[in-house]
Motif scaffolding. Sequence first.
Motif, PDB file in Angstrom:
ATOM      1  N   GLU A 264       0.829  -1.202   0.000  1.00  0.00           N
ATOM      2  CA  GLU A 264       0.000   0.000   0.000  1.00  0.00           C
ATOM      3  C   GLU A 264       0.866   1.255   0.000  1.00  0.00           C
ATOM      4  OE1 GLU A 264      -3.469   2.170   2.758  1.00  0.00           O
ATOM      5  OE2 GLU A 264      -2.516   0.298   3.413  1.00  0.00           O
ATOM      6  N   GLY A 265       0.516   2.190  -0.884  1.00  0.00           N
ATOM      7  CA  GLY A 265       1.176   3.488  -0.896  1.00  0.00           C
ATOM      8  C   GLY A 265       2.329   3.620  -1.861  1.00  0.00           C
ATOM      9  N   VAL A 266       2.765   2.524  -2.504  1.00  0.00           N
ATOM     10  CA  VAL A 266       3.886   2.596  -3.438  1.00  0.00           C
ATOM     11  C   VAL A 266       3.390   3.077  -4.797  1.00  0.00           C
ATOM     12  CG1 VAL A 266       5.696   1.321  -4.636  1.00  0.00           C
ATOM     13  CG2 VAL A 266       5.152   0.765  -2.264  1.00  0.00           C
ATOM     14  N   PRO A 267       3.872   4.232  -5.283  1.00  0.00           N
ATOM     15  CA  PRO A 267       3.460   4.704  -6.606  1.00  0.00           C
ATOM     16  C   PRO A 267       3.918   3.716  -7.682  1.00  0.00           C
ATOM     17  CG  PRO A 267       4.562   6.446  -5.365  1.00  0.00           C
ATOM     18  CD  PRO A 267       4.790   5.172  -4.624  1.00  0.00           C
ATOM     19  N   ARG A 268       3.075   3.461  -8.643  1.00  0.00           N
ATOM     20  CA  ARG A 268       3.394   2.466  -9.667  1.00  0.00           C
ATOM     21  C   ARG A 268       4.692   2.795 -10.385  1.00  0.00           C
ATOM     22  NH1 ARG A 268       2.562   2.184 -15.007  1.00  0.00           N
ATOM     23  NH2 ARG A 268       1.393   4.126 -15.006  1.00  0.00           N
ATOM     24  N   ARG A 269       4.913   4.078 -10.676  1.00  0.00           N
ATOM     25  CA  ARG A 269       6.083   4.458 -11.457  1.00  0.00           C
ATOM     26  C   ARG A 269       7.333   4.612 -10.596  1.00  0.00           C
ATOM     27  NH1 ARG A 269       4.833   8.120 -16.609  1.00  0.00           N
ATOM     28  NH2 ARG A 269       6.738   7.021 -17.173  1.00  0.00           N
ATOM     29  N   ARG A 270       7.199   4.342  -9.297  1.00  0.00           N
ATOM     30  CA  ARG A 270       8.383   4.349  -8.422  1.00  0.00           C
ATOM     31  C   ARG A 270       8.808   2.928  -8.041  1.00  0.00           C
ATOM     32  NH1 ARG A 270      11.029   9.232  -8.448  1.00  0.00           N
ATOM     33  NH2 ARG A 270       9.564  10.963  -8.183  1.00  0.00           N
ATOM     34  N   GLN A 271       8.131   1.923  -8.549  1.00  0.00           N
ATOM     35  CA  GLN A 271       8.411   0.551  -8.126  1.00  0.00           C
ATOM     36  C   GLN A 271       9.821   0.095  -8.491  1.00  0.00           C
ATOM     37  OE1 GLN A 271       5.176  -1.708  -9.817  1.00  0.00           O
ATOM     38  NE2 GLN A 271       3.643  -0.758  -8.478  1.00  0.00           N
ATOM     39  N   ASP A 272      10.355   0.607  -9.597  1.00  0.00           N
ATOM     40  CA  ASP A 272      11.722   0.236  -9.983  1.00  0.00           C
ATOM     41  C   ASP A 272      12.771   0.960  -9.144  1.00  0.00           C
ATOM     42  OD1 ASP A 272      11.115  -1.582 -12.035  1.00  0.00           O
ATOM     43  OD2 ASP A 272      10.741   0.040 -13.447  1.00  0.00           O
ATOM     44  N   SER A 273      12.547   2.245  -8.902  1.00  0.00           N
ATOM     45  CA  SER A 273      13.577   3.060  -8.254  1.00  0.00           C
ATOM     46  C   SER A 273      13.519   3.032  -6.729  1.00  0.00           C
ATOM     47  CB  SER A 273      13.466   4.511  -8.726  1.00  0.00           C
ATOM     48  OG  SER A 273      12.216   5.077  -8.354  1.00  0.00           O
ATOM     49  N   LEU A 274      12.367   2.692  -6.157  1.00  0.00           N
ATOM     50  CA  LEU A 274      12.205   2.816  -4.707  1.00  0.00           C
ATOM     51  C   LEU A 274      13.183   1.948  -3.905  1.00  0.00           C
ATOM     52  CD1 LEU A 274      10.442   4.530  -2.859  1.00  0.00           C
ATOM     53  CD2 LEU A 274       8.891   2.593  -2.642  1.00  0.00           C
ATOM     54  N   PRO A 275      13.401   0.671  -4.264  1.00  0.00           N
ATOM     55  CA  PRO A 275      14.375  -0.120  -3.490  1.00  0.00           C
ATOM     56  C   PRO A 275      15.772   0.496  -3.497  1.00  0.00           C
ATOM     57  CG  PRO A 275      13.001  -1.566  -4.820  1.00  0.00           C
ATOM     58  CD  PRO A 275      12.715  -0.165  -5.279  1.00  0.00           C
ATOM     59  N   LEU A 276      16.189   1.020  -4.641  1.00  0.00           N
ATOM     60  CA  LEU A 276      17.514   1.634  -4.719  1.00  0.00           C
ATOM     61  C   LEU A 276      17.571   2.928  -3.914  1.00  0.00           C
ATOM     62  CD1 LEU A 276      18.172   1.013  -8.503  1.00  0.00           C
ATOM     63  CD2 LEU A 276      19.366  -0.082  -6.598  1.00  0.00           C
ATOM     64  N   ALA A 277      16.493   3.718  -3.961  1.00  0.00           N
ATOM     65  CA  ALA A 277      16.440   4.942  -3.154  1.00  0.00           C
ATOM     66  C   ALA A 277      16.507   4.611  -1.675  1.00  0.00           C
ATOM     67  CB  ALA A 277      15.159   5.712  -3.470  1.00  0.00           C
ATOM     68  N   ALA A 278      15.802   3.545  -1.284  1.00  0.00           N
ATOM     69  CA  ALA A 278      15.821   3.116   0.122  1.00  0.00           C
ATOM     70  C   ALA A 278      17.213   2.626   0.523  1.00  0.00           C
ATOM     71  CB  ALA A 278      14.779   2.024   0.342  1.00  0.00           C
ATOM     72  N   LEU A 279      17.870   1.910  -0.384  1.00  0.00           N
ATOM     73  CA  LEU A 279      19.224   1.430  -0.107  1.00  0.00           C
ATOM     74  C   LEU A 279      20.173   2.613   0.120  1.00  0.00           C
ATOM     75  CD1 LEU A 279      21.560  -0.622  -0.045  1.00  0.00           C
ATOM     76  CD2 LEU A 279      21.580  -0.533  -2.551  1.00  0.00           C
ATOM     77  N   VAL A 280      20.101   3.616  -0.733  1.00  0.00           N
ATOM     78  CA  VAL A 280      20.989   4.778  -0.580  1.00  0.00           C
ATOM     79  C   VAL A 280      20.710   5.494   0.738  1.00  0.00           C
ATOM     80  CG1 VAL A 280      21.623   7.026  -1.535  1.00  0.00           C
ATOM     81  CG2 VAL A 280      21.279   5.082  -3.069  1.00  0.00           C
ATOM     82  N   MET A 281      19.423   5.687   1.071  1.00  0.00           N
ATOM     83  CA  MET A 281      19.113   6.348   2.341  1.00  0.00           C
ATOM     84  C   MET A 281      19.644   5.547   3.515  1.00  0.00           C
ATOM     85  SD  MET A 281      15.482   7.541   4.064  1.00  0.00           S
ATOM     86  CE  MET A 281      15.321   9.051   3.102  1.00  0.00           C
TER      87      MET A 281
END
Length: 504
Positions: A264-281
């Motif tokens: 819930e809450g994950v934008p469809r067009r962020r599904q590819d980039s979100l894990p990598l963004a989370a890893l960097v944070m």
Amino acid sequence: MAVAQTISKAASSQTVSPLPFGVIDVGSNSVRLVVFGEPLRLPTAMFNEKVLCGLGRGLSETGALDAEGTRQALMAIRRFVVLARHMDVHSLQIVATAAVRDASNGAEFVAQIERDTGEPVRVLSGQEEATYSAYGVLSGIPDACGVMGDLGGGSLELVSLDGARLGDSVTLPLGPLRIANLGNYGVVKSFVDEKIAGVEWLRKWKGRSLYAVGGSWRAIARVHMAQKHSPLHIIHQYTLARAEASDFTRLIAKQSKDSLARVEGVPRRRQDSLPLAALVMRRVLKFLEPKDVVFSANGLREGLAYALLTEKQRAEDPLLAYCRHMAQRESRFAEHGAELDRFIAPLFDRDPADRARIRLAAAILADTAWRVHPDYRGEQSLGIILHAPFGAIAQDERAMLALTIFTRYVGTASDPAAAPAWQLLNAEQIDYAQRIGLAMRLGQTLSAGVPGILAECKLRPNGNGIVLEIPAQHAALDGEAVQRRTEALAKALNRAWDVRVSKR
């Protein structure tokens, strides 16, 4: 290295560009047009549209901008320029960041934009990009102290902040589009760690806040809000303690695209980039060890607007500036707010500075719902204030401000319609909002919001009671409604009360 001072010096010497002011931000992942309107200190986005083009997709392998992304970006930019012109934007800036800056065909792409639109394009250096993003944070959080991190599609900008002072900065090639094809999780993590560990000055800022900027990092906040069923879905100054942020980003970083599609809450067009963004944070958190993560809704585009302000304008409180703008637009007598605050202040003279600031903001907004049907003024004002694009206000302060205005109209903070504010407050904060609201309700009843009356009346503590003193020239303003409002306030304060009218 230290952030260049030339931008700040140039900004302070400029004549402020008239609004509306527009920015077309050509990023590594998206192209966006934002048109800003009043108020000048904290401009409101009159228009905000983005197209996710993926210009920087595959840049690390090919060294060039993505062909399909380039086509989509040119279409979007042409559309945005036409829209800006029809909106009578007085000043339009087209700025490009990491992908265009680093690509072998970046100059060719810029030249094409300029041919198509007739508008100049400014390719920001890494240092300029970092500076403007930091300015964006300061525009909405002027007392920010720690490190700003702006994660774009192609790069991560880090800048140290100490109030209005910008310190060291660095640009790292850690955007999700840049690191997507480096290898498996372990390889990417090692690469990110190596780049972050090479920034020696970060060690000086351990234990401060990390101010998170950028679409991918804001998406993390949105997902967290959805998972926690937050009663208020506002990104700006949404704050997570370090441990919670670390645990949550570890969870997101190891999810597959298919797994995220079910979250819930994950934008469809962020599904590819979100894990990598989370890893960097998460890797930044591990190295920096901040006390918390504070998400900022403002970034590079707001920073470009902030750069146009004089030093005097930057020194304004963004919350109070926006409240005054609302009052000018919505109140019957906008100048009444400061007078109302001075009238009730003697009852709250022990308020710390942060409470006094929220009290003043409430007084400025005390008359903004007068156009609404009387039965709905409280509920309407609650929603407007909970969701307004304020700056420099924590979520519990926002709820307290909204509940104060609700009480000013309804006469109680316990009405079920105020539940959206209750959920963000503790019992003491709810009581405080009710007391301030009832004091303002008395002031508004006595004066009808007309300037000049309250300046000649006094509301003050008197031993175990409170006293309302009305001078002879305003004796006719006393009445049953004023008596009831005084009694209600005294009851909330657990004090006796008296209304004294001077003799002629």
